[in-house]
Design an enzyme around this catalytic site. Structure first.
Site, mmCIF file in Angstrom:
data_model
loop_
_atom_site.group_PDB
_atom_site.id
_atom_site.type_symbol
_atom_site.label_atom_id
_atom_site.label_comp_id
_atom_site.label_asym_id
_atom_site.label_seq_id
_atom_site.Cartn_x
_atom_site.Cartn_y
_atom_site.Cartn_z
ATOM 1 N N LYS A 136 0.825 -1.193 0.000
ATOM 2 C CA LYS A 136 0.000 0.000 0.000
ATOM 3 C C LYS A 136 0.870 1.258 0.000
ATOM 4 O O LYS A 136 1.783 1.411 0.826
ATOM 5 C CB LYS A 136 -0.931 -0.002 1.213
ATOM 6 C CG LYS A 136 -1.988 -1.102 1.155
ATOM 7 C CD LYS A 136 -2.887 -0.963 -0.061
ATOM 8 C CE LYS A 136 -3.996 -1.979 -0.075
ATOM 9 N NZ LYS A 136 -4.869 -1.845 -1.267
ATOM 10 N N ASP B 203 0.110 -0.332 -4.830
ATOM 11 C CA ASP B 203 -1.281 0.093 -4.973
ATOM 12 C C ASP B 203 -1.491 1.417 -4.257
ATOM 13 O O ASP B 203 -1.473 1.483 -3.026
ATOM 14 C CB ASP B 203 -2.206 -0.984 -4.400
ATOM 15 C CG ASP B 203 -3.680 -0.649 -4.577
ATOM 16 O OD1 ASP B 203 -3.989 0.311 -5.309
ATOM 17 O OD2 ASP B 203 -4.529 -1.354 -3.995
ATOM 18 N N LYS C 264 -14.078 -6.168 -8.164
ATOM 19 C CA LYS C 264 -14.603 -6.260 -6.804
ATOM 20 C C LYS C 264 -16.106 -6.543 -6.873
ATOM 21 O O LYS C 264 -16.871 -5.810 -7.505
ATOM 22 C CB LYS C 264 -14.345 -4.970 -6.038
ATOM 23 C CG LYS C 264 -12.890 -4.778 -5.609
ATOM 24 C CD LYS C 264 -12.750 -3.570 -4.709
ATOM 25 C CE LYS C 264 -11.403 -3.557 -3.984
ATOM 26 N NZ LYS C 264 -10.280 -3.228 -4.860
#
Length: 366
Positions: free
Chosen positions: A164, A192, A264
């Site tokens: 992250k 990401d 998702k």
């Protein structure tokens, strides 16, 4: 068969490692909503939706429960295995809000599997993968701490990772160099940003780490900004948050905007629409990460069933969110071993809600 009762539950999912940070956000637990759909035949179905906080996507936990209660009355008496009709009815009752409808759609697939004696992956296309490749998330921290976590995860058998970033170009460049240095040969790493960089920051980052073997995921908020970054980078690009409907997917394909997309389930409205999205990706030759925003054993089971029924060549990786929590909301969740997960082969999603954990429903509609 008719729907006779719908119960809505709220549960907090505390994190084993204490907190989870990405972009500029940090949480110690996530607010999840579980729905149990009961039928006059005695069958029940379970679904789950867990937005990643209130400011990540146009979705929030309280809204999921209010939305579910809003549409539930209009679904009493409907046949849950007529899933196309159920989705049409939900769209009639509530415009938009796909994250709300996802939980109900998931529960209907669970019922369909139980009614036919089949695991959901058989109904979504068949068992095309015996096991599902997982990636492990490396939460945003100081560079050295993130590198240490990645090393530990590699020792556990994981081979694909998502670190992250998105909290500032300078610190993120340091993070990428530190983490990539401990990545073992043959393993895969993505940085990401979860929309966290401005376009000029993202371009700085990709130029600074030009020689690092890494994927860049959703660097900026808009599709257009991500496309501009893509044009300045040789790194493979993953698009996630902006891939919210089929039109954008087709546009991305025509623009060569990405190499991988992140699908998702609750962002597109449930397994029904995720299957449409998945099948179009396969037809166009687009590889997918298959996951959800977050969730426990129920949401993770839905991820696993969709991934199991996806051709291996088009499946990049998936998440097993229930492994990050210290609370088990259902038994029968996917088994995790050596960087893979395997869904239950029992009918439906294969999970049984833990009623002692779910407690008293916040809403009951009969």
């Amino acid at each position: 068969m008719k729907i006779s009762k719908i119960s809505i539950y709220q549960v907090d999912l505390p994190l084993k490692e204490g907190s989870y940070s990405w972009s500029t956000q940090t949480f110690s637990a996530f607010d999840s909503t579980v729905i149990i759909v009961e039928c006059d035949s005695g069958l029940i179905g379970v679904g789950e939706t867990c937005p990643l906080g209130p400011s990540y996507l146009p979705a929030y936990a309280e809204g999921a429960r209010v939305g579910l209660a809003k549409i539930a009355q209009g679904l009493i008496g409907e046949d849950p295995i007529q899933i196309g009709k159920i989705n049409e009815r939900m769209d009639e009752l509530l415009k938009g809000h796909p994250y709300v409808k996802s939980a109900f759609d998931m529960a209907c697939w669970d019922i369909l599997g139980k009614a036919t004696g089949q695991p959901v992956y058989n109904l979504l296309g068949g068992l095309l993968q015996d096991k599902v490749t997982l990636f492990k998330v490396v939460s945003r921290q100081a560079p050295d701490a993130m590198a240490a976590k990645l090393s530990a995860y590699q020792d556990q058998g994981f081979k694909q990772f998502q670190m992250k970033v998105g909290a500032g170009a300078n610190s993120d460049i340091d993070r990428i160099f530190a983490v990539s240095e401990v990545l073992r040969s043959g393993n895969i790493l993505a940085a990401d940003a979860n929309t966290g960089w401005r376009q000029h920051e993202a371009i700085r980052v990709v130029k600074a780490v030009r020689d690092v073997d890494i994927y860049i995921e959703q660097p900026c908020l808009s599709y257009e900004e991500c496309l501009a970054v893509r044009k300045h980078s040789d790194h493979p690009m993953i698009l996630d948050e902006c891939m919210d409907d089929l039109r954008t997917l087709i546009r991305g394909y025509n623009d060569s905007a990405m190499d991988v997309i992140n699908l998702k389930i609750n962002r597109v409205g449930g397994l029904t629409k995720a299957r449409q999205f998945r099948d179009l990706c396969v037809s166009m030759g687009i590889t997918m990460t298959i996951e959800d925003t977050w969730g426990g054993e129920i949401a993770t089971s839905a991820i696993a069933h969709l991934a199991h029924s996806t051709p291996k060549g088009y499946h990049f990786q998936s998440s097993a969110f229930h492994e990050y929590h210290s609370l088990e909301i259902a038994s029968g969740g996917p088994k995790i071993e050596d960087g893979y997960m395997i869904a239950s082969d029992r009918p439906g999603l294969g999970v049984t809600p833990n009623m002692d954990v779910l407690g008293t429903p916040v809403s009951v509609i009969k």
